[in-house]
Design an enzyme around this catalytic site. Structure first.
Site, PDB file in Angstrom:
ATOM      1  N   LYS A 228      -5.336   0.267  -8.613  1.00  0.00           N
ATOM      2  CA  LYS A 228      -4.044   0.808  -9.064  1.00  0.00           C
ATOM      3  C   LYS A 228      -4.138   2.332  -9.069  1.00  0.00           C
ATOM      4  O   LYS A 228      -5.209   2.886  -9.401  1.00  0.00           O
ATOM      5  CB  LYS A 228      -3.773   0.256 -10.471  1.00  0.00           C
ATOM      6  CG  LYS A 228      -2.426   0.619 -11.060  1.00  0.00           C
ATOM      7  CD  LYS A 228      -2.242  -0.091 -12.409  1.00  0.00           C
ATOM      8  CE  LYS A 228      -0.939   0.216 -13.078  1.00  0.00           C
ATOM      9  NZ  LYS A 228      -0.739  -0.555 -14.334  1.00  0.00           N
TER      10      LYS A 228
ATOM     11  N   SER B  96       3.320  -3.336 -14.824  1.00  0.00           N
ATOM     12  CA  SER B  96       3.358  -2.165 -13.980  1.00  0.00           C
ATOM     13  C   SER B  96       2.393  -2.226 -12.782  1.00  0.00           C
ATOM     14  O   SER B  96       2.539  -1.445 -11.847  1.00  0.00           O
ATOM     15  CB  SER B  96       3.025  -0.915 -14.805  1.00  0.00           C
ATOM     16  OG  SER B  96       1.716  -0.995 -15.326  1.00  0.00           O
TER      17      SER B  96
ATOM     18  N   SER C 280       0.657  -5.615 -18.208  1.00  0.00           N
ATOM     19  CA  SER C 280       0.823  -5.070 -16.850  1.00  0.00           C
ATOM     20  C   SER C 280      -0.129  -5.616 -15.801  1.00  0.00           C
ATOM     21  O   SER C 280       0.033  -5.322 -14.615  1.00  0.00           O
ATOM     22  CB  SER C 280       0.697  -3.545 -16.883  1.00  0.00           C
ATOM     23  OG  SER C 280       1.851  -2.989 -17.433  1.00  0.00           O
TER      24      SER C 280
END
Lengths: 87, 484
Positions: free
Chosen positions: B78, B153, B177
C-alpha cells in the site's frame, strides 16, 4: 448545537474558503450528533493494566535520524528554506 | 498447470524451489498482467523500476539452495508504506512528489526474505475512507465487478491481488481497511494484534490503532506473510514480541479442541439482526452452523457497549489524525503553496490546496473534539467508550475462544453511491471495535451474495491469538470448499 466551523478551520490551519461551507457544517454537525451518544457514559473505567498494551521503554535513537540524507548541519536536520535565502 | 495468477504462495514457492520456473519468469508474468489490466483496474500508483533486478537476486538465492517461502514471490505494498527511493504518496496531492528516504520495517523484513516488490498500490487519501474513492491520484475498481468498489482504504492492495496483478499485498488497517476490501474482493485479510507488526515507516493516521496486515488468496498464504512481518522492532515504540513469545500454538490446537468439543465460538448478540442486508447475517449463521457440525460449541455472547464503538472510533481516530497530519505544513514535507505572504499563509494555503475533502473533514473533526469546551464531552468520553469496549471483549473471551461476526453490512457496493460521509462511516460498524480493543481479526471469504459477490466472515480473538484465528480460518476454508 451548531459548530463554529470558521473557528475550527483556523485552529486546523485550513482555509475555510477551500471547503464547501454548507456541506462541512452539515457533515460536522452530523458527526457531532453521532458522537453525542457518548455523553451517556457515566462509568469511568480507567485504562487498567490488564487492558493496556505493553510498550517498550522510550529511548532516544537520534543517531539513526542524523544518518539520513537530509540531516546534520551542526546537529540540526536541514529542511528547504521557507522564506527567502538558502538552506 | 494452473494459471500463475491463481496460484498461492505455497504453490509458486514449490515451483521455485524445484526450479521448474524462475522468479524472473513469474515476475515478468505479473508485470505483463499489470501492463495489460491495470489501466482498467487502477490498483497501482507506482510500478517499481527495480522489480526484475530483485527477481534476479531472488533466483540467485534459490539457485544456491537458500530462501524462504516468500523468496522470489512478487507482491505489492500500500502506498503509505515506505520504500527507500520510491514515491510515497498516500494517494494525496500533499505527498505527490515525496520520495521515501528509508525502508519501512515490514519491507525490510520481506526484502531480507527475497520478496519481489511489484509496486505501490492505490488507497483512500491518508487511509481515510472505505471505498478507495478518496484517492487524489486515481480510481480503483473491484476486479470481480468493475462497477463496484474494491473497498478501502487498502482498495488498491485488494484489487491487485484479486485481479492477479500480485500474489499478495500489504495494507494497513485502522478501522477495517484491510478486512473490508478483503471481504469485497473475496480475499483473506488480517488485522493483527496492535503492537505485533512494526509500523516503522508506515505513514501515521491514528497511531493508537494503525496496524499493517496482509491480503492474500488463502489463509495459509496470509499466515506465512504475517509470520514474516511480525515481531519486535525497536524503531516503533509500540512494538512488542507478544506474538512471538505468547502465541505459536500448535497447528492442531483448534482441531484438537474441536474434536474434544471444547472449542467455543461466540456469536455477538448486538451484531446479529442489524445488517440491512439479510445475506450478511445468513452467512454468519451458516458459518456457525458448519463449525458446530464439526464439533464447536456455539455460544451467544454480549458486547453491551458496542453502540459506543463507531462514535468512539471516529472521535479518537479524527483527533489522532488532526495531530498526525499537522506535520504537513508546507515546510517540513509535502506540497508547498506558491501563494503566500507570510509563514502562516504558507502553512494554511499549502494544507488547503493539497488535502482532499475527506482528509479536511477528519482534521476539522479532530480539531473540534480536542478544542476547548468540547474535549471532555467528546474526546474524553470516547476514551471511556473505548475502555468499556476493551473490557467487553475481555469479558467475552472468558466465555468463548473466538468470536465470529460479519465484516461489512453488505457485499461490495457500487462506486459513487456513498456521497454522505455518515453512510460511509457506517460501513465500518463491524470492524472498528477490533481496532479500539487492539485485538486481531481475520476476514475469510465464506459465501456469495445474490449478485455473485463474495461475503466474508470475521474471526476475532484475544490479543496475540493470530495462530488460533489462522487455524480456524483454514478449517472454514476446508468446510467451504468441500461444500461447493
Amino acid at each position: 448545537m451548531e459548530i463554529d466551523i470558521e473557528k475550527i478551520a483556523e485552529l486546523a490551519m485550513l482555509d475555510i474558503d477551500s471547503m464547501d461551507k454548507d456541506r462541512i457544517q452539515k457533515d460536522m454537525d452530523g458527526i457531532a450528533k453521532m458522537a453525542d451518544i457518548l455523553s451517556e457514559i457515566k462509568e469511568n473505567i480507567s485504562d487498567n493494566k490488564e487492558l493496556r498494551t505493553v510498550l517498550r521503554e522510550d529511548v532516544c535513537c537520534k543517531g539513526e535520524i542524523f544518518r539520513s540524507e537530509n540531516a546534520d548541519r551542526q546537529g540540526y536536520i536541514v529542511v528547504p528554506a521557507v522564506i527567502g535565502g538558502e538552506n | 498447470m494452473k494459471d500463475l495468477k491463481h496460484m498461492t504462495i505455497g504453490e509458486l514457492g514449490a515451483l521455485l524451489k524445484s526450479r521448474k520456473i524462475s522468479s524472473c519468469e513469474i515476475t515478468k508474468y505479473f508485470l505483463d498482467e499489470i501492463n495489460r489490466n491495470d489501466s482498467r483496474i487502477g490498483a497501482y500508483i507506482t510500478v517499481s523500476e527495480t522489480t526484475l533486478s530483485q527477481a534476479e537476486k531472488a533466483d540467485e538465492i534459490l539457485k544456491n539452495g537458500g530462501g524462504t517461502v516468500l523468496t522470489g514471490i512478487p507482491m505489492a505494498l500500500k502506498d503509505n508504506i515506505s520504500v527507500k527511493g520510491m514515491p510515497l504518496t498516500c494517494a494525496s496531492k500533499m505527498l505527490e512528489d515525496y520520495i521515501s528516504p528509508y525502508d519501512a520495517g515490514v519491507w525490510e523484513r520481506l526484502k531480507n526474505q527475497g520478496a519481489v516488490l511489484l509496486g505501490k498500490t492505490n488507497m483512500d487519501e491518508f487511509a481515510m475512507g472505505s471505498s478507495c474513492e478518496n484517492s487524489a491520484i486515481k480510481r480503483t475498481v473491484n476486479p470481480l465487478n468493475e462497477k463496484l468498489s474494491p473497498g478501502g482504504s487498502s482498495g488498491g492492495s485488494a484489487a491487485a491481488v484479486a485481479s492477479g496483478e500480485a500474489v499478495y499485498a500489504l495494507g494497513s488497517d485502522t478501522g477495517g481497511s484491510v478486512r473490508q476490501p478483503a471481504a469485497f474482493c473475496g480475499l483473506v485479510g488480517m488485522k493483527p494484534t496492535y503492537s505485533s507488526v512494526s509500523r516503522y515507516g508506515l505513514v501515521a493516521f491514528a497511531s493508537s490503532m494503525d496496524q499493517i496486515g496482509p491480503l492474500t488468496r488463502t489463509v495459509g498464504d496470509n499466515a506465512a506473510v504475517f509470520r514474516a512481518i511480525s515481531g519486535c522492532d525497536h524503531r516503533d515504540s509500540t512494538s512488542t514480541d507478544g506474538y512471538t513469545l505468547i502465541n505459536i500454538a500448535s497447528n492442531n490446537y483448534v482441531r484438537e479442541k474441536l474434536q474434544s468439543k471444547s472449542f467455543k465460538i461466540g456469536l455477538v448478540r448486538e451484531f446479529m439482526g442489524k445488517a440491512p442486508n439479510m445475506e450478511i447475517d445468513a452467512a454468519v449463521y451458516s458459518a456457525a452452523k458448519a463449525l458446530e457440525n464439526i464439533g464447536s460449541d456455539i455460544v451467544e455472547i454480549s458486547l453491551p457497549n458496542f453502540k459506543y464503538a463507531l462514535p468512539s472510533y471516529y472521535v479518537i481516530s479524527s483527533a489522532e489524525a488532526s495531530s498526525n497530519l499537522a506535520r504537513y505544513d508546507g515546510v517540513r514535507y509535502g506540497h508547498r503553496s506558491k501563494n503566500f505572504k507570510d509563514i502562516n499563509e504558507l502553512m494554511v494555503n499549502s494544507r488547503s490546496e493539497a488535502f482532499g475533502e475527506e482528509v479536511k473533514r477528519r482534521i476539522m473533526t479532530g480539531t473540534f473534539v480536542l478544542s476547548a469546551g468540547y474535549q471532555k464531552k467528546y474526546y474524553s468520553a470516547a476514551v471511556k467508550g473505548r475502555n468499556l469496549i476493551k473490557k467487553d471483549y475481555a469479558d467475552a473471551f472468558s466465555e468463548c475462544d473466538v468470536i465470529i461476526a460479519p465484516v461489512t453490512p453488505s457485499s461490495a457496493f457500487p462506486l459513487g453511491t456513498h456521497a454522505n460521509p455518515m453512510e460511509m462511516y457506517r460501513e465500518d460498524i463491524y470492524t472498528v471495535s477490533a481496532n479500539l480493543a487492539g485485538i486481531p481479526a481475520l476476514t475469510v471469504p465464506w459465501s456469495k451474495s445474490g449478485g455473485g459477490m463474495p461475503i466474508g466472515i470475521q474471526i476475532m480473538g484475544p490479543q496475540f491469538s493470530e495462530e488460533t484465528l489462522y487455524s480456524l480460518g483454514e478449517i472454514l476454508e476446508e468446510v467451504r470448499d468441500n461444500a461447493i
